[in-house]
Design an enzyme around this catalytic site. Structure first.
Site, short mmCIF file in Angstrom:
data_model
loop_
_atom_site.label_atom_id
_atom_site.label_comp_id
_atom_site.label_asym_id
_atom_site.label_seq_id
_atom_site.Cartn_x
_atom_site.Cartn_y
_atom_site.Cartn_z
N TYR A 1 2.69 9.87 0.27
CA TYR A 1 3.85 9.31 0.99
C TYR A 1 5.17 9.63 0.28
O TYR A 1 6.24 9.41 0.83
CB TYR A 1 3.74 7.78 1.15
CG TYR A 1 2.46 7.28 1.77
CD1 TYR A 1 1.60 8.13 2.47
CD2 TYR A 1 2.07 5.95 1.66
CE1 TYR A 1 0.42 7.68 3.01
CE2 TYR A 1 0.89 5.48 2.21
CZ TYR A 1 0.07 6.36 2.88
OH TYR A 1 -1.11 5.91 3.41
N HIS B 1 -7.79 9.45 -1.43
CA HIS B 1 -7.19 9.40 -0.08
C HIS B 1 -8.15 9.91 1.00
O HIS B 1 -8.14 9.44 2.13
CB HIS B 1 -5.91 10.23 -0.08
CG HIS B 1 -4.88 9.74 0.89
ND1 HIS B 1 -3.55 9.62 0.57
CD2 HIS B 1 -4.99 9.31 2.17
CE1 HIS B 1 -2.89 9.16 1.63
NE2 HIS B 1 -3.75 8.97 2.60
N ASP C 1 0.85 -1.21 0.00
CA ASP C 1 0.00 0.00 0.00
C ASP C 1 0.87 1.25 0.00
O ASP C 1 1.73 1.42 0.87
CB ASP C 1 -0.89 0.00 1.26
CG ASP C 1 -1.80 1.21 1.31
OD1 ASP C 1 -2.86 1.18 0.64
OD2 ASP C 1 -1.45 2.20 1.99
N1 LIG Z 1 -5.63 6.13 4.08
C1 LIG Z 1 -5.09 6.84 5.04
O1 LIG Z 1 -5.49 7.96 5.31
C2 LIG Z 1 -3.94 6.25 5.80
C3 LIG Z 1 -3.48 6.88 6.97
C4 LIG Z 1 -2.43 6.31 7.66
C5 LIG Z 1 -1.86 5.14 7.20
N2 LIG Z 1 -2.30 4.54 6.04
C6 LIG Z 1 -1.72 3.28 5.54
O2 LIG Z 1 -1.80 2.33 6.57
C7 LIG Z 1 -0.53 1.77 6.82
C8 LIG Z 1 -0.40 1.35 8.26
O3 LIG Z 1 -0.36 2.49 9.12
P1 LIG Z 1 1.01 2.97 9.81
O4 LIG Z 1 2.15 2.32 9.14
O5 LIG Z 1 0.97 4.42 9.85
O6 LIG Z 1 0.80 2.47 11.28
P2 LIG Z 1 0.70 0.99 11.93
O7 LIG Z 1 0.76 -0.05 10.92
O8 LIG Z 1 -0.43 1.00 12.89
O9 LIG Z 1 2.02 0.99 12.82
C9 LIG Z 1 3.27 1.00 12.24
C10 LIG Z 1 4.28 0.99 13.38
O10 LIG Z 1 4.21 -0.26 14.05
C11 LIG Z 1 5.51 -0.87 14.10
N3 LIG Z 1 5.31 -2.31 13.90
C12 LIG Z 1 4.90 -2.96 12.78
N4 LIG Z 1 4.82 -4.28 13.00
C13 LIG Z 1 5.17 -4.46 14.29
C14 LIG Z 1 5.27 -5.62 15.10
N5 LIG Z 1 4.99 -6.84 14.64
N6 LIG Z 1 5.67 -5.46 16.38
C15 LIG Z 1 5.95 -4.23 16.87
N7 LIG Z 1 5.87 -3.09 16.15
C16 LIG Z 1 5.48 -3.22 14.87
C17 LIG Z 1 6.30 -0.24 12.98
O11 LIG Z 1 7.67 -0.16 13.33
P3 LIG Z 1 8.81 -1.02 12.56
O12 LIG Z 1 9.10 -0.30 11.29
O13 LIG Z 1 9.94 -0.99 13.54
O14 LIG Z 1 8.28 -2.39 12.35
C18 LIG Z 1 5.71 1.17 12.90
O15 LIG Z 1 6.36 2.04 13.79
C19 LIG Z 1 0.42 2.89 6.41
O16 LIG Z 1 1.74 2.43 6.24
C20 LIG Z 1 -0.23 3.37 5.17
O17 LIG Z 1 0.08 2.51 4.09
C21 LIG Z 1 -3.34 5.10 5.35
#
Ligand SMILES: NC(=O)c1ccc[n+]([C@@H]2O[C@H](COP(=O)([O-])OP(=O)(O)OC[C@H]3O[C@@H](n4cnc5c(N)ncnc54)[C@H](OP(=O)(O)O)[C@@H]3O)[C@@H](O)[C@H]2O)c1
Length: 376
Positions: free
Chosen positions: A159, A215, A154
């Site tokens: 980004y 978005h 994704d």
């Molecule tokens: N549509 C929208 O408006 C919108 C908004 C926000 C996000 N998104 C999408 O959603 C995705 C997910 O959200 P996000 O990346 O912001 O937040 P998230 O997935 O809730 O959290 C990511 C964080 O969790 C850590 N993490 C991941 N796997 C882990 C595990 N197994 N154990 C411990 N920590 C872990 C990662 O660190 P490490 O790198 O150290 O693993 C990172 O700091 C985004 O990447 C993006 O693609 C979309």
């Protein structure tokens, strides 16, 4: 087989109005196809002839198909009459898919199962989120994820990493068609959506985009979506959807567009469960996907040390992150946890060897605080 037809189980075969041309066109179509196991529903709008003998003759060209008796419609047949006819046919459509239940027993660690979107394309229920991953970190994260079995990535214009995501996919060694790539265009691009879409295609450089989302809601979002619909018709985008649309937004939106969004990507995690919105969207025949599944960067600390989730994780010999992601999948919510750490990625796609009990699902449901971590 005509392009893409193999993705569908039911084919509505419209007879062209020129009687002389119809058998030639239709038999060419049928001769090219293997219709074994498919259902064919013929119809025509010819004013001078019914389906009659041509219909019977055509059956011999596709004897393995299930043929539903055809019907002739007058030119002024209303939309509601057509809908009544279709709903009376007792056909199970892909869009009847129950998006609240995923085929989780078909998955194994390192290989997430897929769901069929209403576009007819299949999409894995676990993907890699790439928000905040840039440069080589992004390229390497995408490559690591793919080598660990991820088949969905994704990204978004916002980004600033579509170039790196595309490079990671191309350098992964896995054929492009096996990887599902989603991106998003941003509200400040909705005024000139063609330029925004072209920019995504150019930056990703993967030939086509599997899924493109708006978005956020915003001025000109319908205009932007209609441009995406045109790219779907041209085959440059396969599926389209939206992000950050809730009940009112999605209701207002789908009335104004031709292609139903295949997916809505919204904030969902145990502290913000979107309890009303998730089933509402699923009941529309639209898949729900969670952003911030682990609470979002900067917020995941509290969630990942939640006492109840820790207790459940210990009981299953899993991490809290795995329990949260499994909870999502068991309520029919696709997950795209973000990570640049291969150990975390491996954990995140190793959630197919345990199951949360109904009691545990209920306990996690009680953690909801309606606590939004994003601003939209
Ligand atoms: N549509 C929208 O408006 C919108 C908004 C926000 C996000 N998104 C999408 O959603 C995705 C997910 O959200 P996000 O990346 O912001 O937040 P998230 O997935 O809730 O959290 C990511 C964080 O969790 C850590 N993490 C991941 N796997 C882990 C595990 N197994 N154990 C411990 N920590 C872990 C990662 O660190 P490490 O790198 O150290 O693993 C990172 O700091 C985004 O990447 C993006 O693609 C979309």
């Amino acid at each position: 087989m005509p392009d893409g037809l193999d993705r569908y189980d039911v084919v509505f075969l419209g007879y062209p109005i020129w009687w002389g041309e119809a058998p030639r066109i239709i038999s060419t179509f049928l001769e090219r196809g293997d219709f074994k196991g498919k259902t064919i529903v013929p119809f025509c709008t010819s004013h001078s002839s019914g389906l009659g003998s041509s219909d019977r003759n055509l059956h011999s060209l596709a004897p393995d198909a299930v043929w539903i008796p055809g019907r002739r419609f007058a030119g002024n047949t209303s939309k509601s009459e057509l809908e009544k006819w279709i709903s009376g046919l007792d056909i199970k459509f892909d869009t009847d898919m129950d998006y609240s239940k995923f085929p989780l027993s078909e998955g194994k660690n390192g290989q997430a199962p897929t769901i069929r979107l209403s576009s007819g394309y299949d999409m894995p229920v676990v993907g890699l989120g790439t928000y905040s991953l840039t440069g080589d970190v992004c390229v390497n994260s995408v490559k690591s994820a793919i080598s660990l079995g991820f088949r969905k990535i994704d990204t978004a214009h916002m980004y600033g990493n579509e170039v790196e995501v595309g490079r990671g996919v191309r350098e992964s060694g896995v054929p492009r068609e096996e990887i599902f790539v989603a991106t998003k265009i941003y509200p400040n691009q909705y005024g000139n959506p063609e330029a925004a879409i072209e920019e995504c295609l150019r930056k990703l450089d993967l030939g086509y985009v599997d899924l493109m989302l708006l978005h956020h809601p915003g001025t000109n979002d319908v205009k932007a979506y209609k441009a995406m619909e045109r790219y779907v018709r041209e085959g440059k985008i396969r599926s389209i959807g939206v992000s950050c649309y809730y009940i009112k937004e999605i209701d207002d939106f789908i009335r104004q567009v031709d292609i139903k969004p295949v997916l809505v990507q919204n904030e969902v995690h145990p502290y913000y469960q979107d309890t009303d919105v998730v089933p509402y969207i699923q009941n529309l025949g639209i898949a729900v996907e969670a952003w911030y599944p682990l609470g979002g960067r900067g917020h995941q600390k509290e969630l990942l040390s939640d006492p109840l989730l820790t207790e459940i994780a210990m009981r299953h010999g899993k991490s809290v992150a795995q329990v949260i992601l499994r909870w999502d999948l068991q309520r029919g919510v696709v997950v795209i946890p973000g990570s640049s750490n291969p150990d975390h990625m491996k954990e995140n796609i190793s959630i197919f060897d345990f199951e949360l009990t109904e009691d545990e699902m209920t306990q996690i449901a009680a953690l909801n605080r309606n606590e939004k971590h994003g601003w939209y």
